[in-house]
Design a protein around this motif. Sequence first.
Motif, mmCIF file in Angstrom:
data_model
loop_
_atom_site.group_PDB
_atom_site.id
_atom_site.type_symbol
_atom_site.label_atom_id
_atom_site.label_comp_id
_atom_site.label_asym_id
_atom_site.label_seq_id
_atom_site.Cartn_x
_atom_site.Cartn_y
_atom_site.Cartn_z
ATOM 1 N N PRO A 98 42.689 43.633 49.651
ATOM 2 C CA PRO A 98 43.800 42.832 50.176
ATOM 3 C C PRO A 98 44.422 41.936 49.115
ATOM 4 O O PRO A 98 45.541 41.467 49.279
ATOM 5 N N ILE B 200 42.285 45.158 41.978
ATOM 6 C CA ILE B 200 41.686 46.285 41.249
ATOM 7 C C ILE B 200 42.771 47.194 40.685
ATOM 8 O O ILE B 200 43.730 47.526 41.376
ATOM 9 N N CYS C 91 40.604 38.216 43.056
ATOM 10 C CA CYS C 91 39.609 38.676 44.023
ATOM 11 C C CYS C 91 39.215 37.553 44.979
ATOM 12 O O CYS C 91 39.045 36.414 44.569
#
Lengths: 345, 190
Positions: free
Chosen positions: B84, B88, B119
């Motif tokens: 979300p 990455i 992240c």
Amino acid sequence: MLSTEIIYKIILILAVFTVTLVVALYSTFAERKVAAVLQDRYGPNRAGPLGMFQPFADGVKMFTKEEFIPGNADKQLFILGPSIAMLTCLMTGAVIPWGGDLTIGDYIFKLQVTDINIGILYLLGVVSVGVYGIMIGGWASNNKYSLLGALRASSQMISYEIAMGLALIALVMMTGSLSLGEIVRQQDEGLANIVYQPLGFLIFLVCAFAETNRAPFDLPETESELVGGYHTEFSSMKLGFYLFSEYINMFISSALIATLYFGGYNFPFQHSLGIEGNALSIVQTVVFFGKIFFFIFFYMWVRWTIPRFRYDQLMKLGWKTLIPLAILNLFITGIVIGFKNGFFN
Amino acid sequence: MQLTNRSKQVADTKMTWMERIYLPGIIKGMIITFSHIFKKKPTIQYPEVQRPIAPVYRGQHVLKRDDAGAERCTACGLCAVACPAEAITMVAEERKQGEEKLYREEKFAATYEINMLRCIFCGLCEEACPKEAIFLTDRIVPTTYLREDYIYGKDRLVEKMDHRVDVSKRQTNNLADFKNNSSKAHNKTI
Ligand code: SF4
Ligand code: SF4
């Protein structure tokens, strides 16, 4: 004879100087520790065992910081400010009696640099010169926050000096002497002065907080409104001098409170302990330092308990409460002395 | 709604004489602060003592190798899609002859980067991975001074051969069951 005296005095001066600096050094550490334990924290505990080397780390930090003088500042005054602050607060230690007499051979050594007969007057004089250190520093920085801080400091110190002086006059009327050595000797014979002058003590204590610019009267350096107050523009060791002089002032005023109101180096039943001469003097010095350390702790304890006053409250307290109270105290003391001497018969 | 019974009604009444001399209040306050000296300190002395963390704590990722030491990731990109926070990125490459020992599948990730600042440690990448290649571990991402230092490449993500990371506590039977159960919606083949 003369030379021994002079050498002894030089040694004593150096000793007092060193002790003052070391106590001030460790007061900075104690301040952080006390603040921490009062707030359920540990405080500095990384540098050395229990954080004992923290003050040295702070010192090294202070010394290695950039030495900065603002462009529009008055250079000479900018340097003079912290120097005066440091000088005056170191001068005050000269008249404090640190302990009884030491007898070595034929010589009697007093543990007091000089027992001038106007000791209290000398102290008041030197302390009021200390205001100039702050005022000059704040003025020379050419910064509105510094100036406001300096203004606050000077008006606060001047206002509280009056009440402090009046409280001291009551004490002087009672003891009949301005010499600190004499006042302490009288407390050896009688009771500690706090018994006779509780109101005077309270006034003196509050004024001492205001004089040393300590919380709850630390208005000259209120972070929330004045950045850093009078030392906003100072860096490196010049800032160190200001901070250090505050701690030295705290040490000296603790010593003064102990001397004037709590019997100085005397302690109860000291003559029935069976020790005499040099041993007694040494114990007395230790006791005296115990008292001083208690008051230093008290200073910190108050700082981390009571919120800061507002400036108008501070002035109101000084002029409308403490000064009338001090005059009342003076009045009562006068009447009592009059009765004792048969003035009203 | 009243939450506690400690609230006090604020009233703008005039202070009494006792209140106005402040001293009783000050003494009361000082007793309170003094009593705190003896209170237990809640501080955790961090590097020496560490706060116990939950067994399913989600910290720094690891890219697993299989038992033979080949990288499991096949650069399918499902983790990147699931992420979300869009943390990455990867570049896929085809496995060449003789690289079977290095990469388990025919396609592998030539670069694989996770931006640890983006992240949010939700663990969705781990859930999405069909190859059991990526896992979150109980390691804490260390702080650094530069933003670039937070972009973790394969050098820091792929586990070292001589320093395998144990993720068995995150590979529960339930999870394996969930992943392999073909009746579940996410495993249905269209
Ligand atoms: S833990 Fe969540 S935010 Fe972090 S990389 Fe995986 S999917 Fe993205
Ligand atoms: S980590 Fe898993 S989901 Fe992500 S690309 Fe590799 S195999 Fe696919």
